[in-house]
Design an enzyme around this catalytic site. Structure first.
Site, mmCIF file in Angstrom:
data_model
loop_
_atom_site.group_PDB
_atom_site.id
_atom_site.type_symbol
_atom_site.label_atom_id
_atom_site.label_comp_id
_atom_site.label_asym_id
_atom_site.label_seq_id
_atom_site.Cartn_x
_atom_site.Cartn_y
_atom_site.Cartn_z
ATOM 1 N N CYS A 14 -9.066 -7.680 1.538
ATOM 2 C CA CYS A 14 -10.833 -7.745 1.838
ATOM 3 C C CYS A 14 -10.339 -8.250 3.291
ATOM 4 C CB CYS A 14 -11.419 -8.384 1.135
ATOM 5 S SG CYS A 14 -11.451 -7.876 -0.660
ATOM 6 N N GLY A 40 -12.419 -3.225 4.286
ATOM 7 C CA GLY A 40 -13.199 -3.236 2.798
ATOM 8 C C GLY A 40 -14.631 -2.797 3.455
ATOM 9 N N ASN A 115 -9.658 -13.184 0.123
ATOM 10 C CA ASN A 115 -8.924 -11.810 0.381
ATOM 11 C C ASN A 115 -7.402 -11.975 -0.180
ATOM 12 O OD1 ASN A 115 -7.106 -10.753 3.451
ATOM 13 N ND2 ASN A 115 -7.152 -9.895 1.490
ATOM 14 N N GLY A 116 -7.430 -11.307 -1.099
ATOM 15 C CA GLY A 116 -5.929 -11.164 -1.875
ATOM 16 C C GLY A 116 -5.935 -11.207 -3.382
ATOM 17 N N CYS A 249 3.121 -9.983 4.427
ATOM 18 C CA CYS A 249 2.865 -8.518 4.001
ATOM 19 C C CYS A 249 3.274 -7.659 5.069
ATOM 20 C CB CYS A 249 1.360 -8.177 3.498
ATOM 21 S SG CYS A 249 1.328 -6.489 3.061
ATOM 22 N N TYR A 255 -0.296 -0.303 8.072
ATOM 23 C CA TYR A 255 -1.215 0.314 7.826
ATOM 24 C C TYR A 255 -2.569 -0.595 7.999
ATOM 25 C CZ TYR A 255 -5.060 2.413 5.010
ATOM 26 O OH TYR A 255 -6.121 2.961 4.565
ATOM 27 N N CYS A 395 1.481 -2.809 -5.794
ATOM 28 C CA CYS A 395 1.491 -4.415 -4.995
ATOM 29 C C CYS A 395 0.496 -4.997 -5.789
ATOM 30 C CB CYS A 395 0.662 -4.224 -3.695
ATOM 31 S SG CYS A 395 0.212 -5.492 -2.870
ATOM 32 N N CYS A 446 7.328 -9.791 2.854
ATOM 33 C CA CYS A 446 7.371 -9.137 1.699
ATOM 34 C C CYS A 446 7.520 -7.637 1.701
ATOM 35 C CB CYS A 446 5.938 -9.535 0.730
ATOM 36 S SG CYS A 446 5.882 -8.471 -0.713
ATOM 37 N N CYS A 449 6.767 -3.280 -1.999
ATOM 38 C CA CYS A 449 6.306 -1.938 -2.479
ATOM 39 C C CYS A 449 7.571 -1.025 -2.208
ATOM 40 C CB CYS A 449 4.976 -1.671 -1.569
ATOM 41 S SG CYS A 449 5.092 -1.959 0.009
HETATM 42 P P1 5GP Z 1 -1.798 9.737 -0.217
HETATM 43 O O1 5GP Z 1 -2.666 10.969 -0.314
HETATM 44 O O2 5GP Z 1 -0.512 10.080 -0.107
HETATM 45 O O3 5GP Z 1 -2.167 9.072 -1.440
HETATM 46 O O4 5GP Z 1 -2.187 8.504 0.687
HETATM 47 C C1 5GP Z 1 -1.527 8.459 1.799
HETATM 48 C C2 5GP Z 1 -2.720 8.058 3.098
HETATM 49 O O5 5GP Z 1 -3.292 6.914 2.626
HETATM 50 C C3 5GP Z 1 -2.129 8.044 4.466
HETATM 51 O O6 5GP Z 1 -2.990 8.540 5.157
HETATM 52 C C4 5GP Z 1 -2.319 6.402 4.688
HETATM 53 O O7 5GP Z 1 -2.742 6.189 5.988
HETATM 54 C C5 5GP Z 1 -3.453 6.179 3.488
HETATM 55 N N1 5GP Z 1 -3.148 4.690 3.124
HETATM 56 C C6 5GP Z 1 -2.196 3.959 3.076
HETATM 57 N N2 5GP Z 1 -2.192 2.968 2.229
HETATM 58 C C7 5GP Z 1 -3.531 2.959 1.691
HETATM 59 C C8 5GP Z 1 -4.345 1.895 0.993
HETATM 60 O O8 5GP Z 1 -3.962 0.915 0.667
HETATM 61 N N3 5GP Z 1 -5.734 2.410 0.709
HETATM 62 C C9 5GP Z 1 -6.187 3.695 1.375
HETATM 63 N N4 5GP Z 1 -7.420 3.967 1.205
HETATM 64 N N5 5GP Z 1 -5.545 4.528 2.169
HETATM 65 C C10 5GP Z 1 -4.166 4.173 2.329
HETATM 66 MG MG MG Z 2 -3.838 7.592 6.972
#
Ligand code: 5GP
Ligand code: MG
Length: 468
Positions: A14, A40, A115-116, A249, A255, A395, A446, A449
């Site tokens: 978050c 979030g 957050n966590g 992390c 991302y 995770c 870490c 994943c």
């Molecule tokens: P997939 O469709 O493979 O399940 O999700 C991949 C996409 O989700 C990628 O475009 C990536 O940028 C995004 N993504 C990666 N990690 C997360 C996350 O923790 N939460 C969300 N909402 N999207 C994520």
């Molecule tokens: Mg994406």
């Protein structure tokens, strides 16, 4: 997916904010939450204090929706405030879990923003329940509050420290009493948290992009295992744990954090470009253009393009106006959700051999649809390059990944994933190159994943009822 199925999903990644000593504390907190919106979108909240009394406004949705009523906003008086953006989960979105959480206890009212994810909250909760404690929410944050409330220590910082010493896991938290704020980070330093200053006022935020918006100067990170207290006496620091080995992390770089932030002493943009460059070095593609999946892989795609000498083009356009209700569809609707979010630019893709750089593949749903979309727009070949290694394990430290069974790379080889995606070639970044993309002087990361190697002990129970 039925929401009832997930009993108690881990607390998620978050955004957290605290402000001390500014006449517009709530307004600056609101702006900071805007900058941290990506961390979030499920709920947002601010609790402020004028030194005597606390005022709160918390609601479901994004910051703009929650704080759309000027009159309600004006009630958030005082020179102290904390705020929170809660990450959307696929599970329980109970309003009771919205934050900051406000409670009354011996020593006064307290508001907390977290957050966590604690990894031993199940055990602590069970013990507390046995002793007669009543819980109102399913959050870790409430566990923390009970531990503070029960501490027999006299001073507040000692009570917080006593609580923190019973907790394991990943957390960056801010806490407000009516006349001061606290900020703390777990001994492994999993999530980012930093301190800024403006006009003599202090701010604590998840990422520096929030400091930029409120024009506060970055002072330093809250250190792993450190508790900060900010009051009329200034800033005091307490160390509550040795933080000899940190495990930040790495997915924050891949991302989660914004590219214009500096976290863990490095610019996210720089690391992300390097991920793309290393990916191009490791797994070049014979192609005409490079495209990104906006916005999350933009920076890595630029890095890939630079290193490979292939032109970067905007081949996919993202619709930015999709509300939360749409993002949370039934499984059978998920595919459709991707198409609402992205469309292909035919003029760019038609007749071309295309490299698509993606930051991560979780379930594989997004990429499968995108490959189809890119092909339908006339691309001759589609080469998928992922700027992180295959995600094989969930995770437990706050990232919102699904269960192991849903992670495509936990069941399929790269070759099988390539077939599933129907792309001409697929390559992921190696763990070695991932680690090479962050500064070696910067301590440990870490990578659980990608490896299944969890640096912080996990309760067996989490694995059982939350992730299988
Ligand atoms: P997939 O469709 O493979 O399940 O999700 C991949 C996409 O989700 C990628 O475009 C990536 O940028 C995004 N993504 C990666 N990690 C997360 C996350 O923790 N939460 C969300 N909402 N999207 C994520
Ligand atoms: Mg994406």
């Amino acid at each position: 997916m039925s929401n009832d199925k997930i009993i108690d999903k881990p607390e998620c990644n978050c955004g957290t904010v605290a402000a001390y000593g500014h006449p517009e504390a709530a307004y600056l907190t609101y702006l900071a939450l805007y900058a941290l919106q990506h961390r979030g979108q499920e709920s947002a909240g601010i609790v402020s204090s004028d030194g005597e009394k606390m005022f709160q406004h918390i609601g479901r949705g994004v910051v703009a929706d929650v704080f759309s009523d000027q009159q309600k906003f004006n009630r958030l008086k005082g020179h102290i405030a904390i705020g929170h953006n809660r990450y959307s989960t696929t599970g329980r979105t109970s309003f009771l879990n919205a934050q900051p959480l406000v409670v009354n206890m011996r020593g006064g009212s307290l508001a907390i923003s977290h957050n966590g994810n604690f990894t031993n909250s199940g055990t602590i909760r069970k013990e507390l329940v046995k002793q007669g404690t009543i819980f109102q929410t399913t959050t870790d944050t409430e566990v923390m509050v009970h531990l503070i409330a029960r501490s027999q220590k006299k001073e507040m910082h000692s009570r917080i420290i006593e609580a923190l010493q019973q907790i394991r896991g990943a957390y960056s938290m801010t806490l407000m009493m009516k006349d001061r704020i606290y900020a703390m980070r777990d001994p492994d330093g999993v999530r980012p948290l930093c301190i800024g200053k403006r006009d003599g006022a202090y701010f604590v935020v998840s990422e520096t992009c929030a400091l930029d918006l409120i024009r506060a100067a970055y002072v330093r990170d809250v250190r792993p295992g450190e508790l900060i207290e900010i009051s009329s006496k200034g800033l005091k620091k307490y160390r509550f744990a040795d933080a000899t080995t940190v495990h930040k992390c790495i997915f924050e770089f891949i991302y989660f954090s914004r590219p214009d932030s500096r976290i863990f002493n490095e610019n996210v943009d720089k690391v992300r470009r390097k991920l793309g460059k290393n990916l191009a070095l490791e797994s070049p593609a014979d192609a005409d253009i490079v495209i990104s999946v906006p916005d999350s892989s933009n920076t890595a795609a630029v890095g890939f393009s630079r290193r490979s000498d292939l032109k970067f083009e905007l081949g996919l356009i993202r619709n930015h106006y999709i509300g939360r209700s749409f993002i949370n569809p039934q499984q059978r609707m998920r595919d459709f959700a991707v198409r609402v979010k992205f469309n292909a630019v035919r003029g760019i893709l038609n007749g071309r051999r295309v490299v698509v750089v993606e930051d991560s593949i979780v379930r594989g749903t997004t990429m499968k649809q995108l490959v189809k979309l890119i092909r339908q727009a006339g691309a001759k070949e589609v080469h998928v390059r992922v700027s992180s290694p295959p995600i094989i394990s969930p995770c437990y430290y706050g990232m919102d990944f699904p269960s192991k069974g849903e992670l495509i790379a936990s069941k399929k080889t790269v070759k099988e994933i390539c077939e599933f995606l129907d792309c001409d070639s697929l390559a992921y970044l190696s763990i070695e190159k991932l680690l090479e993309s962050v500064s070696p002087d910067n301590g440990g990361y870490c990578t659980a994943c990608f490896t299944g190697d969890y640096p912080i002990a996990i309760e067996e129970k989490i694995g059982k009822y939350q992730h299988e």
